[in-house]
Design a protein around this motif. Structure first.
Motif, PDB file in Angstrom:
ATOM      1  N   TYR A 115      49.454  32.880   2.113  1.00 48.23           N
ATOM      2  CA  TYR A 115      50.228  31.700   2.532  1.00 48.23           C
ATOM      3  C   TYR A 115      50.326  31.639   4.050  1.00 48.23           C
ATOM      4  O   TYR A 115      50.209  32.660   4.719  1.00 48.23           O
ATOM      5  CB  TYR A 115      51.636  31.762   1.929  1.00 48.23           C
ATOM      6  CG  TYR A 115      51.683  31.429   0.460  1.00 48.23           C
ATOM      7  CD1 TYR A 115      52.061  30.160   0.028  1.00 48.23           C
ATOM      8  CD2 TYR A 115      51.335  32.375  -0.491  1.00 48.23           C
ATOM      9  CE1 TYR A 115      52.095  29.855  -1.322  1.00 48.23           C
ATOM     10  CE2 TYR A 115      51.360  32.077  -1.843  1.00 48.23           C
ATOM     11  CZ  TYR A 115      51.752  30.812  -2.248  1.00 48.23           C
ATOM     12  OH  TYR A 115      51.770  30.507  -3.580  1.00 48.23           O
ATOM     13  N   ASP A 116      50.612  30.440   4.558  1.00 47.27           N
ATOM     14  CA  ASP A 116      50.774  30.281   6.001  1.00 47.27           C
ATOM     15  C   ASP A 116      52.080  30.899   6.503  1.00 47.27           C
ATOM     16  O   ASP A 116      52.212  31.210   7.679  1.00 47.27           O
ATOM     17  CB  ASP A 116      50.671  28.803   6.409  1.00 47.27           C
ATOM     18  CG  ASP A 116      51.742  27.919   5.794  1.00 47.27           C
ATOM     19  OD1 ASP A 116      52.441  28.355   4.847  1.00 47.27           O
ATOM     20  OD2 ASP A 116      51.874  26.771   6.253  1.00 47.27           O
ATOM     21  N   LYS A 126      52.445  26.990   2.508  1.00 48.64           N
ATOM     22  CA  LYS A 126      51.184  26.464   1.965  1.00 48.64           C
ATOM     23  C   LYS A 126      50.267  27.631   1.599  1.00 48.64           C
ATOM     24  O   LYS A 126      50.019  28.515   2.412  1.00 48.64           O
ATOM     25  CB  LYS A 126      50.520  25.573   3.021  1.00 48.64           C
ATOM     26  CG  LYS A 126      49.166  25.037   2.622  1.00 48.64           C
ATOM     27  CD  LYS A 126      48.469  24.344   3.795  1.00 48.64           C
ATOM     28  CE  LYS A 126      46.998  24.635   3.689  1.00 48.64           C
ATOM     29  NZ  LYS A 126      46.309  24.912   4.905  1.00 48.64           N
ATOM     30  N   ARG A 127      49.763  27.593   0.364  1.00 50.80           N
ATOM     31  CA  ARG A 127      48.823  28.635  -0.081  1.00 50.80           C
ATOM     32  C   ARG A 127      47.405  28.199   0.261  1.00 50.80           C
ATOM     33  O   ARG A 127      47.022  27.068   0.068  1.00 50.80           O
ATOM     34  CB  ARG A 127      48.924  28.872  -1.592  1.00 50.80           C
ATOM     35  CG  ARG A 127      48.085  30.068  -2.052  1.00 50.80           C
ATOM     36  CD  ARG A 127      48.156  30.301  -3.557  1.00 50.80           C
ATOM     37  NE  ARG A 127      47.642  29.175  -4.305  1.00 50.80           N
ATOM     38  CZ  ARG A 127      46.351  28.914  -4.483  1.00 50.80           C
ATOM     39  NH1 ARG A 127      45.431  29.699  -3.957  1.00 50.80           N
ATOM     40  NH2 ARG A 127      45.982  27.871  -5.181  1.00 50.80           N
ATOM     41  N   TYR A 128      46.656  29.143   0.786  1.00 48.76           N
ATOM     42  CA  TYR A 128      45.246  28.902   1.073  1.00 48.76           C
ATOM     43  C   TYR A 128      44.426  29.207  -0.179  1.00 48.76           C
ATOM     44  O   TYR A 128      44.638  30.244  -0.812  1.00 48.76           O
ATOM     45  CB  TYR A 128      44.745  29.824   2.194  1.00 48.76           C
ATOM     46  CG  TYR A 128      45.371  29.596   3.545  1.00 48.76           C
ATOM     47  CD1 TYR A 128      44.812  28.690   4.439  1.00 48.76           C
ATOM     48  CD2 TYR A 128      46.496  30.312   3.939  1.00 48.76           C
ATOM     49  CE1 TYR A 128      45.368  28.497   5.692  1.00 48.76           C
ATOM     50  CE2 TYR A 128      47.060  30.119   5.185  1.00 48.76           C
ATOM     51  CZ  TYR A 128      46.487  29.209   6.052  1.00 48.76           C
ATOM     52  OH  TYR A 128      47.050  29.023   7.293  1.00 48.76           O
ATOM     53  N   GLU A 130      41.047  29.360   0.206  1.00 53.04           N
ATOM     54  CA  GLU A 130      40.103  30.213   0.925  1.00 53.04           C
ATOM     55  C   GLU A 130      40.557  30.281   2.376  1.00 53.04           C
ATOM     56  O   GLU A 130      41.127  29.333   2.896  1.00 53.04           O
ATOM     57  CB  GLU A 130      38.689  29.642   0.868  1.00 53.04           C
ATOM     58  CG  GLU A 130      38.084  29.630  -0.508  1.00 53.04           C
ATOM     59  CD  GLU A 130      36.614  29.226  -0.493  1.00 53.04           C
ATOM     60  OE1 GLU A 130      36.078  28.897   0.587  1.00 53.04           O
ATOM     61  OE2 GLU A 130      36.012  29.250  -1.565  1.00 53.04           O
ATOM     62  N   VAL A 131      40.291  31.397   3.011  1.00 57.19           N
ATOM     63  CA  VAL A 131      40.636  31.567   4.412  1.00 57.19           C
ATOM     64  C   VAL A 131      39.659  32.579   5.009  1.00 57.19           C
ATOM     65  O   VAL A 131      39.193  33.486   4.320  1.00 57.19           O
ATOM     66  CB  VAL A 131      42.122  32.014   4.569  1.00 57.19           C
ATOM     67  CG1 VAL A 131      42.366  33.365   3.953  1.00 57.19           C
ATOM     68  CG2 VAL A 131      42.569  31.978   6.010  1.00 57.19           C
ATOM     69  N   GLU A 135      40.705  33.819  10.778  1.00 63.30           N
ATOM     70  CA  GLU A 135      41.946  33.049  10.686  1.00 63.30           C
ATOM     71  C   GLU A 135      43.104  33.956  10.259  1.00 63.30           C
ATOM     72  O   GLU A 135      44.211  33.830  10.778  1.00 63.30           O
ATOM     73  CB  GLU A 135      41.766  31.893   9.693  1.00 63.30           C
ATOM     74  CG  GLU A 135      42.861  30.865   9.761  1.00 63.30           C
ATOM     75  CD  GLU A 135      42.555  29.621   8.934  1.00 63.30           C
ATOM     76  OE1 GLU A 135      43.440  28.742   8.903  1.00 63.30           O
ATOM     77  OE2 GLU A 135      41.473  29.524   8.325  1.00 63.30           O
ATOM     78  N   LYS A 139      46.128  34.190  12.904  1.00 58.64           N
ATOM     79  CA  LYS A 139      47.428  33.648  12.498  1.00 58.64           C
ATOM     80  C   LYS A 139      48.379  34.719  11.975  1.00 58.64           C
ATOM     81  O   LYS A 139      49.477  34.398  11.535  1.00 58.64           O
ATOM     82  CB  LYS A 139      47.229  32.571  11.435  1.00 58.64           C
ATOM     83  CG  LYS A 139      46.525  31.337  11.967  1.00 58.64           C
ATOM     84  CD  LYS A 139      46.398  30.264  10.903  1.00 58.64           C
ATOM     85  CE  LYS A 139      45.741  29.021  11.486  1.00 58.64           C
ATOM     86  NZ  LYS A 139      45.604  27.954  10.477  1.00 58.64           N
ATOM     87  N   LEU A 141      48.424  36.471   9.215  1.00 56.28           N
ATOM     88  CA  LEU A 141      48.836  36.035   7.885  1.00 56.28           C
ATOM     89  C   LEU A 141      49.335  37.165   6.987  1.00 56.28           C
ATOM     90  O   LEU A 141      49.857  36.916   5.918  1.00 56.28           O
ATOM     91  CB  LEU A 141      47.705  35.251   7.206  1.00 56.28           C
ATOM     92  CG  LEU A 141      47.359  33.934   7.898  1.00 56.28           C
ATOM     93  CD1 LEU A 141      46.193  33.243   7.188  1.00 56.28           C
ATOM     94  CD2 LEU A 141      48.564  33.014   7.970  1.00 56.28           C
ATOM     95  N   THR A 181      43.629  33.617  -3.590  1.00 55.38           N
ATOM     96  CA  THR A 181      43.031  33.230  -2.315  1.00 55.38           C
ATOM     97  C   THR A 181      41.855  34.146  -2.068  1.00 55.38           C
ATOM     98  O   THR A 181      41.948  35.357  -2.262  1.00 55.38           O
ATOM     99  CB  THR A 181      44.030  33.368  -1.145  1.00 55.38           C
ATOM    100  OG1 THR A 181      45.140  32.502  -1.370  1.00 55.38           O
ATOM    101  CG2 THR A 181      43.366  33.017   0.186  1.00 55.38           C
TER     102      THR A 181
END
Length: 185
Positions: A115-116, A126-128, A130-131, A135, A139, A141, A181
């Motif tokens: 998540y962000d 917000k759930r990703y 894919e990331v 990133e 970020k 995370l 994710t």
């Protein structure tokens, strides 16, 4: 082994960091032995391999021996992290996954992906689906520690993050279903 002892928490409470980390590694061995027992009760052949020698209860980590166990269809449980303080079990898992030529790392957590921001604290998180590794690092995370992410990135080893709390969740992920994710390049 965080359910028994977490090295960073011991360190935060005034314990010397190296000692706290070794205690955390020993906790992972206890969990690995419990998992071995549970898997063997289900009829699976299983080996616990430890980065810290304790020959009376498990095998020492020898890469070629671990690969041979896998070739024979045995479940291999890696315990005691890397055997070194200051390295997390995430880094150890990534290291061993690379050494065993694994196709991916499956990281079971308390949430169903990356998540962000913390979804337990922020309902608008917000759930990703894919990331990218970069990133995750940029970020902060919090999927895994930066060393584990960088090691996975440098070896193009995907990470699949899913919830351990979802009944049948791991099986669903393996079958290509479920919520997760994927961290990749």
């Amino acid at each position: 082994g965080g359910n028994i002892f977490r090295g960073l928490q011991g360190s935060a409470q005034g314990m010397e960091r190296t000692t706290a980390d070794y205690m955390g590694m020993l906790a992972t061995v206890m969990n690995a032995l419990a998992m071995q027992s549970a898997l063997e009760a289900k009829g699976l052949h299983c080996r616990v391999i430890s980065a810290i020698r304790m020959d009376e209860v498990c095998e020492p980590y020898i890469r070629r021996r671990a690969i041979r166990h896998l070739e024979k269809g045995r479940v291999v449980i890696f315990a005691a992290g890397t055997g070194n303080p200051y390295f997390t079990t995430d880094t150890a898992a990534t290291l061993r996954a690379n050494e065993m030529n694994c196709e991916a790392i499956f990281k079971g957590t308390k949430v169903d992906g990356v998540y962000d921001k913390d979804p337990k604290k922020f309902p608008d998180a917000k759930r990703y689906g894919e990331v990218s590794y970069d990133e995750v690092l940029q970020k902060h995370l919090g999927v895994m520690d930066a060393s584990a992410i960088a090691l996975a990135r440098d070896n193009r080893l995907p990470i699949v993050v899913f919830s351990l709390d979802e009944p049948g969740g791991f099986r669903a992920i393996l079958e290509g279903r479920g919520t997760y994710t994927r961290v990749h390049s």
